[in-house]
Enzyme design. Structure first.
Site, PDB file in Angstrom:
ATOM      1  CG  ASP A  67      -0.262  -0.431   2.507  1.00  0.00           C
ATOM      2  OD1 ASP A  67       0.978  -0.412   2.556  1.00  0.00           O
ATOM      3  OD2 ASP A  67      -0.956  -0.775   3.472  1.00  0.00           O
ATOM      4  CG  ASN A 135      -9.035  -1.455  11.983  1.00  0.00           C
ATOM      5  OD1 ASN A 135      -8.066  -2.062  11.517  1.00  0.00           O
ATOM      6  ND2 ASN A 135      -9.519  -0.354  11.432  1.00  0.00           N
ATOM      7  CD  GLU A 142      -8.874   1.104   7.737  1.00  0.00           C
ATOM      8  OE1 GLU A 142      -8.828   0.179   8.559  1.00  0.00           O
ATOM      9  OE2 GLU A 142      -8.370   2.226   7.937  1.00  0.00           O
TER      10      GLU A 142
HETATM   11  C1  GLP Z   1      -0.459   0.203   8.647  1.00  0.00           C
HETATM   12  C2  GLP Z   1      -0.094  -0.568   7.378  1.00  0.00           C
HETATM   13  C3  GLP Z   1      -0.279  -2.049   7.566  1.00  0.00           C
HETATM   14  C4  GLP Z   1       0.322  -2.468   8.894  1.00  0.00           C
HETATM   15  C5  GLP Z   1      -0.436  -1.823  10.015  1.00  0.00           C
HETATM   16  C6  GLP Z   1       0.110  -2.179  11.389  1.00  0.00           C
HETATM   17  O1  GLP Z   1      -1.724   0.744   8.638  1.00  0.00           O
HETATM   18  N1  GLP Z   1      -0.784  -0.172   6.215  1.00  0.00           N
HETATM   19  O2  GLP Z   1       0.320  -2.731   6.486  1.00  0.00           O
HETATM   20  O3  GLP Z   1       0.266  -3.857   9.036  1.00  0.00           O
HETATM   21  O4  GLP Z   1      -0.384  -0.428   9.870  1.00  0.00           O
HETATM   22  O5  GLP Z   1       1.209  -1.384  11.685  1.00  0.00           O
HETATM   23  P1  GLP Z   1       2.244  -1.597  12.841  1.00  0.00           P
HETATM   24  O6  GLP Z   1       3.101  -2.736  12.420  1.00  0.00           O
HETATM   25  O7  GLP Z   1       3.007  -0.312  12.910  1.00  0.00           O
HETATM   26  O8  GLP Z   1       1.453  -1.880  14.056  1.00  0.00           O
END
Ligand code: GLP
Length: 240
Positions: A67, A135, A142
């Site tokens: 993404d 979430n 989402e």
């Molecule tokens: C972001 C990314 C995800 C990731 C998530 C969790 O929103 N788009 O790919 O898995 O956050 O992030 P973190 O690893 O910082 O908790």
């Protein structure tokens, strides 16, 4: 779903990176699906160590990121393009033409999605790395995202923007939209490696493993994928 429980973030990074390293040793021209966020940083550090020790090379590796934020130029430190170069690509011998991160700049975002989706449909990802949002989001899918979605523009939930605020100076700077691979793209990967660390992921990890398969909790779809490995530390496994 194969669940590997480890002690802490350090062991999680070690175990998860070893899975990627083993793949790259066996298949030097592997195609990797990569993720951002804080979860994979330790894994990328171990991958760089393994590269420095000449155990693996990225010369023939192709990568596709999950993404990208809309409205952040690629030069912005929090753009996922920039993140990936800072945490991995600048430190290994990957060819820039083999690096793919969705481009989310410009006015025609639908055209950017279609372009990225075409690229994804022309390839098969050998190993897709995933984190998980509090979430249940994977990539930026989402809650409520249809499971059949392919690459699309998503409006980020306030929960996700809050969670990611720590990377920015204030909530106002957190982008409201992103381009993400859809669930359908993610499910096409041959194998999936999901990592989750810390208390804030407890509920998400519980739902991922024990919850109903529902679009309200996007990561639950992984229960239907034939080759998923989940690596979680003690804190993330707290509710299991
Ligand atoms: C972001 C990314 C995800 C990731 C998530 C969790 O929103 N788009 O790919 O898995 O956050 O992030 P973190 O690893 O910082 O908790």
């Amino acid at each position: 779903m194969k669940i590997i429980r480890v002690k802490d973030y350090q062991e999680l990074s070690q175990v998860a990176s070893q899975i990627m390293i083993d793949l790259l040793k066996k298949k030097p021209d592997a195609t990797l699906g990569l993720a951002t966020g804080s979860s994979p940083i330790g894994l990328y550090q171990n991958i760089i160590k393994s590269y420095d020790n000449k155990e693996i090379s990225f010369k023939q590796v192709k990568t596709y990121n999950l993404d990208e934020y809309c409205d952040l130029p690629r030069t912005h430190p929090e753009s996922y393009y920039n993140f990936m170069h800072r945490h991995l690509f600048h430190h290994v011998d990957i060819k820039e033409e083999n690096v793919h991160v969705p481009s989310a700049e410009g006015s025609d975002l639908q055209a950017q999605c279609d372009h990225y989706n075409r690229l994804l449909n022309q390839t098969t990802i050998d190993l897709q790395l995933l984190g998980i949002g509090g979430n249940g989001h994977i990539g930026f899918n989402e809650p409520g995202t249809p499971f059949h979605n392919e690459t699309f523009v998503v409006r980020l939930t306030e929960k996700t923007r809050e969670d990611n605020k720590r990377f920015f100076n204030s909530i106002d700077e957190v982008p409201t939209h992103a381009i993400t691979m859809g669930i359908k793209n993610i499910m096409k990967a041959r194998a999936i490696l999901l990592i989750a660390s810390g208390k804030s992921k407890q509920k998400a990890v519980y739902e991922l493993i024990n919850g109903l398969v529902t679009e309200d909790f996007p990561a639950s779809i992984l229960q239907r994928h034939p080759d998923v490995t989940v690596v979680i530390d003690e804190e993330a496994a707290g509710l299991l």
